[in-house]
Write an enzyme that holds these catalytic residues in place. Structure first.
Site, PDB file in Angstrom:
ATOM      1  N   ASP A 165      -6.358  -6.729   4.320  1.00 50.04           N
ATOM      2  CA  ASP A 165      -5.817  -5.365   4.353  1.00 50.04           C
ATOM      3  C   ASP A 165      -5.885  -4.772   5.763  1.00 50.04           C
ATOM      4  O   ASP A 165      -6.970  -4.590   6.321  1.00 50.04           O
ATOM      5  CB  ASP A 165      -6.651  -4.500   3.391  1.00 50.04           C
ATOM      6  CG  ASP A 165      -6.104  -3.100   3.215  1.00 50.04           C
ATOM      7  OD1 ASP A 165      -5.048  -2.775   3.788  1.00 50.04           O
ATOM      8  OD2 ASP A 165      -6.752  -2.317   2.479  1.00 50.04           O
TER       9      ASP A 165
ATOM     10  N   SER B  68       0.843  -1.190   0.000  1.00 51.27           N
ATOM     11  CA  SER B  68       0.000   0.000   0.000  1.00 51.27           C
ATOM     12  C   SER B  68       0.880   1.242   0.000  1.00 51.27           C
ATOM     13  O   SER B  68       1.652   1.463   0.939  1.00 51.27           O
ATOM     14  CB  SER B  68      -0.901   0.010   1.233  1.00 51.27           C
ATOM     15  OG  SER B  68      -1.409   1.326   1.401  1.00 51.27           O
TER      16      SER B  68
ATOM     17  N   HIS C  44      -1.170  -1.342  -4.359  1.00 44.49           N
ATOM     18  CA  HIS C  44      -2.453  -1.107  -3.675  1.00 44.49           C
ATOM     19  C   HIS C  44      -2.588   0.388  -3.403  1.00 44.49           C
ATOM     20  O   HIS C  44      -1.755   0.988  -2.714  1.00 44.49           O
ATOM     21  CB  HIS C  44      -2.504  -1.915  -2.376  1.00 44.49           C
ATOM     22  CG  HIS C  44      -3.805  -1.821  -1.650  1.00 44.49           C
ATOM     23  ND1 HIS C  44      -4.909  -2.584  -1.976  1.00 44.49           N
ATOM     24  CD2 HIS C  44      -4.187  -1.050  -0.602  1.00 44.49           C
ATOM     25  CE1 HIS C  44      -5.911  -2.283  -1.163  1.00 44.49           C
ATOM     26  NE2 HIS C  44      -5.505  -1.348  -0.324  1.00 44.49           N
TER      27      HIS C  44
ATOM     28  N   MET D 185     -12.298   3.975  -0.562  1.00 49.92           N
ATOM     29  CA  MET D 185     -12.984   4.167   0.714  1.00 49.92           C
ATOM     30  C   MET D 185     -13.757   5.471   0.596  1.00 49.92           C
ATOM     31  O   MET D 185     -13.439   6.486   1.231  1.00 49.92           O
ATOM     32  CB  MET D 185     -11.949   4.207   1.857  1.00 49.92           C
ATOM     33  CG  MET D 185     -11.407   2.827   2.186  1.00 49.92           C
ATOM     34  SD  MET D 185      -9.846   2.884   3.070  1.00 49.92           S
ATOM     35  CE  MET D 185      -8.714   3.001   1.703  1.00 49.92           C
TER      36      MET D 185
ATOM     37  N   HIS E 161      -8.397   0.738  -4.001  1.00 50.10           N
ATOM     38  CA  HIS E 161      -9.318   0.513  -2.887  1.00 50.10           C
ATOM     39  C   HIS E 161     -10.040   1.823  -2.588  1.00 50.10           C
ATOM     40  O   HIS E 161      -9.449   2.746  -2.033  1.00 50.10           O
ATOM     41  CB  HIS E 161      -8.483   0.028  -1.683  1.00 50.10           C
ATOM     42  CG  HIS E 161      -9.261  -0.191  -0.421  1.00 50.10           C
ATOM     43  ND1 HIS E 161      -8.641  -0.376   0.794  1.00 50.10           N
ATOM     44  CD2 HIS E 161     -10.599  -0.270  -0.175  1.00 50.10           C
ATOM     45  CE1 HIS E 161      -9.557  -0.557   1.733  1.00 50.10           C
ATOM     46  NE2 HIS E 161     -10.743  -0.481   1.175  1.00 50.10           N
TER      47      HIS E 161
HETATM   48  C1  DX5 Z   1      -6.379   1.315   5.604  1.00 48.32           C
HETATM   49  C2  DX5 Z   1      -5.891   1.001   4.204  1.00 48.32           C
HETATM   50  C3  DX5 Z   1      -4.744   0.048   4.168  1.00 48.32           C
HETATM   51  C4  DX5 Z   1      -3.521   0.545   4.883  1.00 48.32           C
HETATM   52  C5  DX5 Z   1      -2.672  -0.625   5.235  1.00 48.32           C
HETATM   53  O1  DX5 Z   1      -7.522   2.069   5.546  1.00 48.32           O
HETATM   54  O2  DX5 Z   1      -6.923   0.425   3.448  1.00 48.32           O
HETATM   55  O3  DX5 Z   1      -4.460  -0.353   2.837  1.00 48.32           O
HETATM   56  O4  DX5 Z   1      -2.802   1.477   4.140  1.00 48.32           O
HETATM   57  O5  DX5 Z   1      -1.591  -0.137   5.929  1.00 48.32           O
HETATM   58  P1  DX5 Z   1      -0.875  -0.904   7.120  1.00 48.32           P
HETATM   59  O6  DX5 Z   1      -0.135  -2.052   6.485  1.00 48.32           O
HETATM   60  O7  DX5 Z   1       0.009   0.138   7.674  1.00 48.32           O
HETATM   61  O8  DX5 Z   1      -1.938  -1.379   8.068  1.00 48.32           O
HETATM   62 ZN    ZN Z   2      -6.459  -0.577   1.423  1.00 45.98          ZN
END
Ligand code: DX5
Ligand code: ZN
Length: 215
Positions: free
Chosen positions: A174, A7, A32, A67, A65
């Protein structure tokens, strides 16, 4: 071997080209990209222009992704920006079936993400249409959070169902994925791991990606 999807939320945006090169030269499978609108989640990250620029910097699949609320309004724009996979949230989509069909019609792989409190059983009547299910193992909105242990039983349950039905659906996980818990996540049935902090805050990100790949 798991699919590894770093990510970029945790990368250094002042050095985006270098960070992309690092991933290009690594064993990472997907990029990602976490898009947040400050409404569906209590944080704002980046949007279409950044996705489009990252697209220019890699030939690896961009796993986007969303959100955001009303993702259907932006699906065509994310296709133009270069998304290969478009993942929308179950909780943001009252007409999820329509959203999923739209994504597929636009020529992208369709994914649905579920928050930690959303049971995997709620995907029962959409599972056949999905290329990817993204199980959130933290509450979406921020990197660097702790993995919620209950996610493991959700992964197991979903994997069992997918295997029963003989579906090719990819289970992606994730949030809070580390070198310590990655093996148990794979053993529970995940195909793909998203990981931000563990990779980008590591002294050697490329070697860390390799360790995830060869657990
Ligand atoms: C959270 C995101 C994740 C996040 C994961 O809302 O969807 O993709 O960046 O990061 P880490 O690995 O730091 O939990
Ligand atoms: Zn994510």
């Amino acid at each position: 071997m798991p699919i590894i999807a770093p990510s970029l939320l945790a990368c250094n945006f002042l050095k985006l080209q270098d960070e992309c090169n690092l991933l290009n030269e690594s064993e990472a499978d997907w990029f990602h990209l976490d898009v947040m609108d400050g409404r569906f989640v209590p944080n704002i990250s980046f949007g279409l222009p950044v996705v489009a620029q990252i697209r220019e910097a890699t030939s690896k699949p961009c796993d986007v992704h969303l959100m955001i609320e009303e993702p259907g309004k932006y699906a065509a724009d994310f296709k133009i920006a270069g998304a290969d996979h478009l993942i929308v949230h179950y909780e943001a989509c009252p007409h999820l079936h329509r959203n999923v069909q739209q994504i597929k019609t636009l020529g992208m792989k369709a994914g649905v993400a579920i928050n930690p409190h959303t049971p995997v059983q709620l995907l029962q009547d959409i599972l056949h249409d999905l290329d990817i299910v993204l199980i959130m193992s933290v509450n979406p909105g921020f990197g660097g959070q702790q993995f919620i242990p209950h996610s493991l039983s959700k992964i197991q349950m979903l994997r069992q169902r997918i295997d029963q039905l003989g579906l090719p659906t990819i289970i992606e996980v994730d949030g809070g994925v580390t070198l310590e818990n990655a093996k148990s996540i794979i053993e529970a049935g995940a195909h793909s791991l998203v990981t931000g902090t563990t990779i980008f805050k590591a002294a050697d990100p490329r070697a860390t990606i390799s360790r995830f790949k060869h657990l």
